[in-house]
Design an enzyme around this catalytic site. Structure first.
Site, PDB file in Angstrom:
ATOM      1  N   ARG A  47      80.922  19.605  53.499  1.00 45.07           N
ATOM      2  CA  ARG A  47      80.527  20.637  54.352  1.00 45.07           C
ATOM      3  C   ARG A  47      79.312  21.223  54.049  1.00 45.07           C
ATOM      4  O   ARG A  47      78.607  21.818  54.828  1.00 45.07           O
ATOM      5  CB  ARG A  47      81.610  21.687  54.187  1.00 45.07           C
ATOM      6  CG  ARG A  47      81.387  22.885  55.253  1.00 45.07           C
ATOM      7  CD  ARG A  47      82.478  23.902  54.924  1.00 45.07           C
ATOM      8  NE  ARG A  47      82.490  24.848  56.397  1.00 45.07           N
ATOM      9  CZ  ARG A  47      81.869  25.896  56.326  1.00 45.07           C
ATOM     10  NH1 ARG A  47      81.157  26.434  55.449  1.00 45.07           N
ATOM     11  NH2 ARG A  47      81.740  26.761  57.584  1.00 45.07           N
ATOM     12  N   CYS A  48      79.161  21.229  52.706  1.00 45.99           N
ATOM     13  CA  CYS A  48      77.719  22.044  52.271  1.00 45.99           C
ATOM     14  C   CYS A  48      76.673  21.079  52.727  1.00 45.99           C
ATOM     15  O   CYS A  48      75.469  21.989  52.811  1.00 45.99           O
ATOM     16  CB  CYS A  48      77.907  21.767  50.761  1.00 45.99           C
ATOM     17  SG  CYS A  48      79.051  22.642  49.689  1.00 45.99           S
ATOM     18  N   MET A  49      76.658  19.857  52.992  1.00 42.93           N
ATOM     19  CA  MET A  49      75.561  19.080  53.479  1.00 42.93           C
ATOM     20  C   MET A  49      75.320  18.993  54.895  1.00 42.93           C
ATOM     21  O   MET A  49      74.610  18.192  55.414  1.00 42.93           O
ATOM     22  CB  MET A  49      75.530  17.672  52.971  1.00 42.93           C
ATOM     23  CG  MET A  49      75.669  17.425  51.341  1.00 42.93           C
ATOM     24  SD  MET A  49      75.511  15.884  50.629  1.00 42.93           S
ATOM     25  CE  MET A  49      77.286  15.290  51.055  1.00 42.93           C
ATOM     26  N   ARG A  99      74.090  23.841  54.861  1.00 41.40           N
ATOM     27  CA  ARG A  99      75.104  24.559  55.390  1.00 41.40           C
ATOM     28  C   ARG A  99      74.436  26.192  55.108  1.00 41.40           C
ATOM     29  O   ARG A  99      74.687  27.042  55.900  1.00 41.40           O
ATOM     30  CB  ARG A  99      76.335  24.520  54.701  1.00 41.40           C
ATOM     31  CG  ARG A  99      77.495  25.596  54.868  1.00 41.40           C
ATOM     32  CD  ARG A  99      77.823  25.577  56.461  1.00 41.40           C
ATOM     33  NE  ARG A  99      78.414  24.061  56.499  1.00 41.40           N
ATOM     34  CZ  ARG A  99      79.082  23.688  57.841  1.00 41.40           C
ATOM     35  NH1 ARG A  99      79.357  24.825  58.551  1.00 41.40           N
ATOM     36  NH2 ARG A  99      79.391  22.605  58.021  1.00 41.40           N
ATOM     37  N   GLY A 147      79.803  19.765  48.411  1.00 40.01           N
ATOM     38  CA  GLY A 147      80.407  18.737  49.259  1.00 40.01           C
ATOM     39  C   GLY A 147      79.958  18.373  50.534  1.00 40.01           C
ATOM     40  O   GLY A 147      78.937  19.040  51.004  1.00 40.01           O
TER      41      GLY A 147
END
Length: 419
Positions: free
Chosen positions: A408-410, A143, A406
């Site tokens: 979204r970060c990945m 992200r 989390g």
């Protein structure tokens, strides 16, 4: 490959990820602070969890691309490879010997070491490991090094030295990969051309949310500073990106709130996951909110009551769902383990870590069907994406979550359907 991201919730068509490689296997405890980790990961389990994570996204997405694969395809062109190695050597002040060694590697091996690093041949026991080229273990948080916005891309200026090569590799991929360079209609580049100064503009993708084609939300955090936000606003206007409003959310400078998407994410057209103490106007750590209008001749700034109130005035009336539920202790615990960091596959279809039990209960009370990873992968459940049913897919990620990021970060979406 088409770039098109005009919301956080449109049905996912293609997405960038990175399977954690040996870059996380070479970490030792004394390296954690420097490399922004709170623990060392068990690579074998982390990779299996990530493979399952990718497989779950394929229930909705057409294409899941790994950044390392794209980098390898870029490096297959010998001329481009040598251009990249020379540029990297100049920016990172690499020795002539190491530069020559990198130039001689084949594309797959070079892509691997540019991410995984090169441990020095001779190591001293009891000391920090030495590297000819350091690893970048945060790279599976795809992200942050880039942001796809509309039909263009922002190459981020990372706040810490440990992550700057991530953005540099992203720059190479978006500039040289045939599928991306031909579809990228504009590029906003924050990459450093010289050693960064203390007040240098820094911005990371976890702080940028695409609310709508004309409206983005940017977190001002420990990773994204005001200088970068000002530069971003001017750049978006200069390249005619179609953004007319930027909402800035200034978070407390704390490790637990490293990015905006740790306290706020969209889950559907009318709902969002929030960490109440920061996002609600009466919260104990309420964020300062400013609206920036890009439509006037002179860019204007106006203080706002809260993020949700500002979005409402722009036609986005969102019902907040509390990360961790109603109890303060549960909210704090589950915000720390990324309970607010949902990744939305399609309107009302989201992915979260299963460890955030109270968040799941709150979602279930709002009509989300809780679906567990194994049930989907083994065919015991299905996603009726053609209906208006809402789902919260619970992924295991017990090892991945230790890295403090989390779903979204990945993920970095490349294309979403229009809402």
């Amino acid at each position: 490959m088409r770039l098109n991201v005009t919301s956080e919730i449109g049905k996912l068509r293609s997405v960038l990820v990175h399977l954690p490689g040996r870059e996380i296997d070479v970490m030792v405890p004394p390296m954690m602070a420097q490399l922004l980790f709170d623990d060392i990961l068990f690579g074998q389990v982390a990779r299996e969890e990530h493979r399952r994570f990718q497989q779950l996204m394929r229930f909705v997405a057409d294409e899941v691309y790994d950044l390392q694969d794209l980098l390898e395809e870029v490096l297959d062109d010998e001329e481009v490879k040598h251009t990249i190695v020379r540029d990297l050597a100049k920016r990172a002040n690499l020795s002539p010997r190491l530069t020559s060694s990198l130039s001689e590697l084949r594309a797959a091996a070079l892509a691997e070491v540019l991410i995984g690093g090169i441990p020095r041949a001779k190591q001293d026991s009891g000391e920090l490991p030495r590297f000819d080229l350091s690893p970048i273990p945060n790279y599976f948080f795809t992200r942050d090094p880039q942001v796809v916005l509309g039909s263009g891309v922002i190459v981020c200026g990372m706040a810490t030295r440990a992550r700057r090569r991530e953005a540099l590799l992203s720059k190479y991929i978006f500039e040289h990969h045939p599928k991306l360079r031909d579809s990228c209609l504009f590029k906003v580049d924050f990459m450093f051309e010289e050693p960064p100064r203390k007040k240098w503009p820094t911005i990371e993708g976890g702080d940028v949310l695409v609310a709508r084609r004309d409206l983005i939300i940017v977190g001002q955090t420990e990773r994204t500073n005001s200088a970068a936000i000002k530069q971003l606003v001017q750049s978006l206007r200069d390249v005619n990106a179609g953004v007319s409003t930027v909402i800035v959310v200034e978070l407390p400078k704390q490790r637990s709130f490293m990015h905006l998407d740790t306290v706020f994410t969209f889950t559907s057209a009318h709902e969002c996951l929030i960490y109440p103490p920061v996002i609600l106007s009466g919260g104990g750590q309420a964020a300062k909110v400013t609206k920036i209008d890009l439509t006037k001749k002179s860019i204007s700034y106006a203080s706002q009551k809260s993020l949700l109130a500002t979005l409402r005035r722009h036609g986005m009336d969102l019902e907040p769902i509390f990360c961790g539920g109603k109890q303060v202790i549960d909210q704090q615990r589950e915000q720390w383990t990324d309970g607010a960091n949902a990744f939305t596959l399609a309107p009302g279809i989201i992915m979260l870590y299963e460890r955030n039990v109270r968040t799941a209960e709150e979602l279930e009370s709002r009509g989300y069907q809780i679906v567990y990873e194994d049930d989907l992968l083994l065919g015991r459940a299905e996603l009726e994406t053609w209906t208006k049913k809402k789902y919260a897919i619970q992924i295991q990620g017990h090892e991945l979550s230790r890295a403090r990021g989390g779903p979204r970060c990945m993920t970095m979406p490349l294309e979403r359907e229009e809402v």
